[in-house]
Write an enzyme that holds these catalytic residues in place. Structure first.
Site, short mmCIF file in Angstrom:
data_model
loop_
_atom_site.label_atom_id
_atom_site.label_comp_id
_atom_site.label_asym_id
_atom_site.label_seq_id
_atom_site.Cartn_x
_atom_site.Cartn_y
_atom_site.Cartn_z
N PRO A 2 6.32 4.40 -2.41
CA PRO A 2 7.45 5.29 -2.70
C PRO A 2 8.74 4.74 -2.11
O PRO A 2 8.80 4.40 -0.94
CB PRO A 2 7.04 6.60 -2.02
CG PRO A 2 5.55 6.53 -1.91
CD PRO A 2 5.24 5.08 -1.70
N GLU A 3 9.77 4.63 -2.95
CA GLU A 3 11.06 4.12 -2.52
C GLU A 3 12.05 5.28 -2.47
O GLU A 3 11.67 6.44 -2.60
CB GLU A 3 11.53 3.02 -3.48
CG GLU A 3 10.55 1.86 -3.64
CD GLU A 3 10.44 0.99 -2.40
OE1 GLU A 3 11.20 1.20 -1.43
OE2 GLU A 3 9.59 0.08 -2.39
N HIS A 90 -8.33 12.25 2.13
CA HIS A 90 -7.04 11.56 2.28
C HIS A 90 -5.90 12.52 2.61
O HIS A 90 -4.73 12.12 2.57
CB HIS A 90 -6.71 10.77 1.01
CG HIS A 90 -7.76 9.78 0.63
ND1 HIS A 90 -8.22 8.81 1.50
CD2 HIS A 90 -8.45 9.61 -0.54
CE1 HIS A 90 -9.14 8.09 0.89
NE2 HIS A 90 -9.30 8.55 -0.33
N ARG A 108 -3.98 5.27 2.11
CA ARG A 108 -3.95 4.05 2.93
C ARG A 108 -3.50 4.30 4.36
O ARG A 108 -3.56 3.42 5.20
CB ARG A 108 -3.06 3.01 2.25
CG ARG A 108 -3.57 2.60 0.87
CD ARG A 108 -2.73 1.53 0.23
NE ARG A 108 -2.81 0.27 0.95
CZ ARG A 108 -2.16 -0.84 0.60
NH1 ARG A 108 -1.38 -0.82 -0.47
NH2 ARG A 108 -2.27 -1.94 1.30
N ARG A 152 25.58 -13.27 4.53
CA ARG A 152 24.15 -13.45 4.37
C ARG A 152 23.86 -14.55 3.36
O ARG A 152 24.36 -14.53 2.24
CB ARG A 152 23.49 -12.14 3.94
CG ARG A 152 23.49 -11.10 5.06
CD ARG A 152 23.22 -9.69 4.55
NE ARG A 152 22.97 -8.76 5.65
CZ ARG A 152 23.91 -8.17 6.35
NH1 ARG A 152 25.20 -8.42 6.08
NH2 ARG A 152 23.60 -7.34 7.33
#
Length: 272
Positions: A2-3, A90, A108, A152
């Protein structure tokens, strides 16, 4: 994983419904990435003031302290005003309130729920202190963005993913924003001209905002607070489309590896 869009979609799905609620019970399951840092029973009776987002963290403001929640690699939050069923294998965090229940499912277990006294607490600073500016907020200033690029020398996609210049531009959305700006993902950030940097600045905003509108992206596990998946991935221009024709010029979309992550681009639309 998830972003930012998926986390924002999650927040929007329950923030208004839980605001003003009083916590009745907190249950922790198997250990997550970081410990809660307080006894779950100590949270009973506290009131939920608001739910905010900082990068990929959800901040649940309480009348005393706050909870910092991260979905990790595979986590998703559900909020329901119905009684929760028994936790599955979970389900590692339940917060029952008088207005509904919040449950974290994380196969996870790279996610986390952490308590901090406030945002000035050492633990909160450790997790939030180095995050870049929010791309959807007024603080995402083009001048500062361009100046940061010039300092950068890493490939531009890696700079976006690092999260120090601007936060929350994950793998899918970095590929999509770079395509929209016409910039090759391997180009050194310092070599991007001012006009092209302006296109990228606008593209980051546009892609992330559109992803939030589409409910985020569901590639494997993500669902929103009501259990529904996102569908931004269905309209991706380059991500996940290796070997397929570009939607703009019909050239074949290519896939490469950058920093152990897959990168997708059009060799014609993104020449340099």
């Amino acid at each position: 994983m998830p972003e930012l869009p998926e986390v924002e979609v999650t927040r929007l799905g329950f923030a208004d419904r839980i605001a003003g609620a009083r916590i009745e019970v907190v249950r922790m399951g198997k250990p997550l990435r970081w410990a809660l840092a307080v006894e779950p029973s100590a949270l009973a009776g506290r009131a939920v003031r608001a739910v905010r987002r900082r990068g990929k963290y959800l901040l649940i403001d309480l009348d005393e302290g706050l909870l910092l929640l991260h979905l990790g690699m595979s986590g998703s939050l559900r909020f329901t005003d119905m009684p929760l069923p028994p936790p599955g294998p979970h389900d590692h965090f339940d917060m029952v309130t008088n207005r509904g229940s919040l449950r974290l499912n994380d196969p996870r277990r790279f996610g986390a729920v952490v308590y901090a006294r406030d945002e000035a607490a050492p633990l909160a600073i450790k997790l939030l202190g180095r995050l870049g500016v929010e791309p959807l907020g007024d603080g995402f200033d083009f001048g500062a963005f361009f100046a940061g690029l010039k300092k950068r020398h890493a490939p531009i996609k890696q700079v976006l993913l690092a999260g120090e210049l601007v936060v929350g531009v994950g793998n899918i959305y970095a590929s999509e924003a770079l395509f929209l700006a016409g910039i090759r993902p391997t180009l050194s950030a310092s070599r991007i001209s001012r006009p092209r940097a302006a296109r990228l600045h606008a593209a980051v905003r546009e892609v992330l905002a559109r992803a939030v509108e589409r409910g985020g992206s569901t590639l494997r596990d993500f669902t929103n607070a009501d259990g529904q998946g996102g569908y931004f991935q269905l309209e991706a221009t380059v991500y996940g489309r290796a070997g397929e024709p570009c939607r703009v010029c019909s050239a074949t979309i290519r896939q490469i590896r950058q920093g152990q992550r897959s990168t997708f681009f059009c060799p014609s639309c993104q020449k340099c």
